[in-house]
Design a protein around this motif. Structure first.
Motif, mmCIF file in Angstrom:
data_model
loop_
_atom_site.group_PDB
_atom_site.id
_atom_site.type_symbol
_atom_site.label_atom_id
_atom_site.label_comp_id
_atom_site.label_asym_id
_atom_site.label_seq_id
_atom_site.Cartn_x
_atom_site.Cartn_y
_atom_site.Cartn_z
ATOM 1 N N ILE A 1 33.248 32.264 58.492
ATOM 2 C CA ILE A 1 32.442 32.952 57.570
ATOM 3 C C ILE A 1 31.020 33.096 57.521
ATOM 4 O O ILE A 1 30.439 32.195 57.268
ATOM 5 C CB ILE A 1 33.037 32.857 56.073
ATOM 6 C CG1 ILE A 1 34.547 32.536 55.963
ATOM 7 C CG2 ILE A 1 32.387 33.904 55.004
ATOM 8 C CD1 ILE A 1 35.051 31.880 54.618
ATOM 9 N N ASP A 2 30.484 34.215 57.512
ATOM 10 C CA ASP A 2 28.905 34.331 57.468
ATOM 11 C C ASP A 2 28.514 34.366 56.157
ATOM 12 O O ASP A 2 28.902 35.096 55.259
ATOM 13 C CB ASP A 2 28.478 35.696 58.039
ATOM 14 C CG ASP A 2 27.101 35.925 58.463
ATOM 15 O OD1 ASP A 2 26.213 35.147 57.770
ATOM 16 O OD2 ASP A 2 26.545 36.668 59.123
ATOM 17 N N HIS B 1 18.363 31.405 65.821
ATOM 18 C CA HIS B 1 19.377 30.823 66.300
ATOM 19 C C HIS B 1 20.656 31.420 65.897
ATOM 20 O O HIS B 1 21.726 30.680 66.368
ATOM 21 C CB HIS B 1 19.214 29.199 66.314
ATOM 22 C CG HIS B 1 18.303 28.787 66.858
ATOM 23 N ND1 HIS B 1 17.269 27.649 66.166
ATOM 24 C CD2 HIS B 1 17.350 29.112 68.030
ATOM 25 C CE1 HIS B 1 16.373 27.376 67.106
ATOM 26 N NE2 HIS B 1 16.176 28.375 67.840
ATOM 27 N N GLN B 2 20.719 32.157 64.959
ATOM 28 C CA GLN B 2 22.064 32.654 64.342
ATOM 29 C C GLN B 2 22.948 33.244 65.348
ATOM 30 O O GLN B 2 24.358 32.899 65.602
ATOM 31 C CB GLN B 2 21.782 33.743 63.160
ATOM 32 C CG GLN B 2 23.089 34.015 62.578
ATOM 33 C CD GLN B 2 23.099 35.425 61.847
ATOM 34 O OE1 GLN B 2 22.542 36.237 62.379
ATOM 35 N NE2 GLN B 2 24.190 35.620 61.038
ATOM 36 N N TRP C 1 32.913 23.011 56.481
ATOM 37 C CA TRP C 1 31.594 22.703 56.322
ATOM 38 C C TRP C 1 30.552 24.107 56.364
ATOM 39 O O TRP C 1 30.878 24.964 56.895
ATOM 40 C CB TRP C 1 30.927 21.920 57.637
ATOM 41 C CG TRP C 1 31.248 20.499 57.672
ATOM 42 C CD1 TRP C 1 30.382 19.603 57.616
ATOM 43 C CD2 TRP C 1 32.694 19.869 57.986
ATOM 44 N NE1 TRP C 1 31.142 18.315 57.817
ATOM 45 C CE2 TRP C 1 32.426 18.583 57.966
ATOM 46 C CE3 TRP C 1 33.793 20.564 58.453
ATOM 47 C CZ2 TRP C 1 33.231 17.836 58.249
ATOM 48 C CZ3 TRP C 1 34.741 19.529 58.661
ATOM 49 C CH2 TRP C 1 34.576 18.202 58.288
ATOM 50 N N GLU C 2 29.574 23.844 55.530
ATOM 51 C CA GLU C 2 28.435 25.016 55.625
ATOM 52 C C GLU C 2 27.607 24.551 56.778
ATOM 53 O O GLU C 2 26.863 23.514 56.567
ATOM 54 C CB GLU C 2 27.908 25.287 54.166
ATOM 55 C CG GLU C 2 28.666 26.053 53.443
ATOM 56 C CD GLU C 2 27.719 26.194 52.146
ATOM 57 O OE1 GLU C 2 26.545 25.929 51.893
ATOM 58 O OE2 GLU C 2 28.556 26.708 50.953
ATOM 59 N N LEU C 3 27.121 25.350 57.583
ATOM 60 C CA LEU C 3 26.047 25.454 58.713
ATOM 61 C C LEU C 3 24.855 26.226 58.488
ATOM 62 O O LEU C 3 25.257 27.363 58.921
ATOM 63 C CB LEU C 3 26.938 25.347 60.014
ATOM 64 C CG LEU C 3 28.254 24.421 60.197
ATOM 65 C CD1 LEU C 3 29.113 25.074 61.452
ATOM 66 C CD2 LEU C 3 28.111 23.179 60.037
ATOM 67 N N GLY D 1 23.371 31.238 57.624
ATOM 68 C CA GLY D 1 24.447 30.262 57.736
ATOM 69 C C GLY D 1 25.958 30.979 57.844
ATOM 70 O O GLY D 1 26.209 31.857 57.922
ATOM 71 N N PHE D 2 26.732 29.724 58.347
ATOM 72 C CA PHE D 2 28.197 30.079 58.361
ATOM 73 C C PHE D 2 29.117 28.983 57.733
ATOM 74 O O PHE D 2 28.470 27.720 57.801
ATOM 75 C CB PHE D 2 28.542 30.141 59.857
ATOM 76 C CG PHE D 2 27.944 31.154 60.758
ATOM 77 C CD1 PHE D 2 28.463 32.325 60.734
ATOM 78 C CD2 PHE D 2 26.924 30.903 61.552
ATOM 79 C CE1 PHE D 2 27.671 33.519 61.462
ATOM 80 C CE2 PHE D 2 26.105 31.931 62.162
ATOM 81 C CZ PHE D 2 26.603 33.137 62.108
#
Length: 483
Positions: free
Chosen positions: A158-159, A315-316, A307-309, A254-255
């Motif tokens: 998920i974005d 770099h997305q 996890w949230e990354l 983030g993802f």
């Protein structure tokens, strides 16, 4: 002019003591009320009712002349048109995009607008598909269900770049954050906490996740659409000398990778151990994932293992490509924000501007346990007074009978009245079909009724039988989330 409702309302952020309230088209019906609320804001520091839908803070500098002109024209052209739940208007878009935008569109992403950003609502089987609009279940209903089931069965990507992201660092960072937020900040590096932001009248102005990255550095995540609104609160507490507080919403993306196979997938992409004993729930670490430096947080708004990354915006696309490739052979793929809304309701999680707002007291929302009255923080006196009072209503999770929702072809979406017999007892704040629990669900504020009671929810103006649940239907004991 405000691009959507043709009104500007609120204090002008760049000036002190200057308020703006104009552009109201139906002046005779609304000017008196708006005048009252503007006076409350000026004299008492806050309006009695949540006026964010009218607030100029919902727009930033990205809403330039071209966007505003397009939105105002669209507003006038469609002012008397019927507007539907989840309707997305195309005027003036796109105005803000991130590096993964084109890739997501090529993958079939149907885009929505959030504080100017384009973001995936759901993924169609082919590019260039558009939403259909209506009060009943639309063309996105089945694809969103497939995304939800994929995430719960294996995993989903998920974005979450729309989340507001801040960094506070310096010798006074912990002191300042403790003075702003109601909860106590984490004392150990790598620990996170959830915390309310208290409004002038003692309500919930916001909810945040705060993570300690170092001795004098913290990472803060909040609602993206409320970033300019929340800035008003942050500016009320002076920063200590040598301490900075900066938005990283544009600089970082983030993802959220979540689901029962999320750990197995991510572990193949990093040398850092993601085992539960090494990386438990509500912990964080800076790790390298497929060659990209990320800040990994063990949290997930889906209520599932995940996890949230967070990575640098440049770099997305690289990170997204790596995640999609890593998930392909085990059945993990992209998931949009509509699926996220369904998944969080299955878990009973509230959302800012829906369940959380300055109108609601902490004990009504269930956030009173996160308020530490043994320290000083913004608007402590107001919340201290509020906490001495009995909750006026309670936030509950409703299960609407499937026979009723199937017959009407509609789920609750928000704003529907709730009745017990002939008595109005509350209203829905969020609703969605819970695809992985097989329930039509709604979060609602109610009074005089509780778990196990039967009520009627007026979906499309017709009563739909519903039961107040005593626990969320997904992972009520948190085993998946913490496993």
């Amino acid at each position: 002019w405000s691009p959507d409702s043709n009104v500007l309302f609120g204090p002008v952020p760049e000036l002190t003591g200057y308020f703006c309230c104009n552009g109201i088209i139906p002046g005779f019906s609304q000017s008196g009320g708006m005048g009252l609320l503007a006076a409350q804001w000026m004299i008492e520091g806050e309006t009695k009712y949540d006026m964010f839908a009218w607030d100029m803070a919902r727009y930033g500098t990205w809403a330039g002349k071209a966007f505003t002109k397009a939105r105002v024209g669209d507003q006038y052209a469609n002012r008397f048109k019927i507007h539907f739940p989840n309707e997305e208007r195309a005027a003036g878009r796109p105005v803000r995009t991130r590096p993964a935008y084109s890739m997501q569109r090529d993958m079939g992403a149907v885009m929505g607008l959030n504080y100017g950003w384009e973001h995936p609502l759901w993924f169609a089987d082919e590019p260039e598909v558009e939403d259909t609009d209506g009060f009943t279940r639309q063309n996105w209903w089945e694809p969103v269900g497939a995304e939800c089931r994929m995430l719960r069965d294996t995993g989903g990507i998920i974005d979450i770049s729309n989340f507001a992201k801040y960094v506070c660092k310096g010798p006074g960072a912990e002191e300042w954050l403790n003075a702003v937020f109601a909860n106590r900040m984490p004392r150990l590096v790598g620990r996170s906490c959830l915390t309310p932001l208290i409004s002038k009248r003692g309500g919930i102005a916001g909810d945040f996740t705060v993570t300690r990255l170092g001795d004098d550095e913290f990472w803060i995540i909040g609602s993206g659409m409320a970033e300019r609104y929340h800035a008003r609160f942050f500016k009320q507490v002076p920063l200590p000398t040598g301490t900075t507080f900066e938005s990283h919403t544009e600089a970082m993306c983030g993802f959220n990778v979540a689901g029962p196979q999320s750990r197995a997938m991510l572990q193949r992409m990093t040398n850092a151990s993601l085992a539960n004993e090494d990386f438990p729930f509500m912990r964080s670490a800076r790790i390298e994932l497929a060659g990209v430096e990320v800040l990994a947080l063990r949290v997930s708004f889906t209520g599932d293992l995940g996890w949230e990354l967070h990575c640098a915006t440049e770099h997305q696309a690289q990170l997204y490509t790596a995640l999609i490739e890593a998930g392909r052979d085990i059945g993990i793929g992209p998931v949009g924000s509509r699926a996220l809304m369904s998944l969080r309701i299955e878990k009973g999680y509230g959302s800012w501007s829906r369940e959380y707002s300055p109108e609601y007291w902490p004990q009504e929302v269930g956030l009173d346990r996160l308020i530490k009255m043994d320290k000083e923080f913004l608007n402590k006196d107001a919340v201290a007074e509020v906490l001495t009072q009995t909750a006026r209503e309670s936030l509950v999770l409703l299960h609407l009978d499937e026979t009723d929702t199937e017959a009407s072809g509609a789920d609750a979406t928000g704003g529907e009245p709730v009745f017990s017999g002939n008595n109005g007892v509350g209203r829905v704040t969020s609703g969605a079909y819970g695809y992985t629990v097989g329930m039509s669900l709604a979060l609602a504020y109610v009074k005089g009724v509780g778990p196990g009671d039967r009520v009627d929810v007026m979906v499309l103006g017709r009563p739909h039988k519903a039961t107040i649940l005593d626990a969320p239907p997904f992972d009520a004991d948190g085993k998946r989330l913490r496993g």
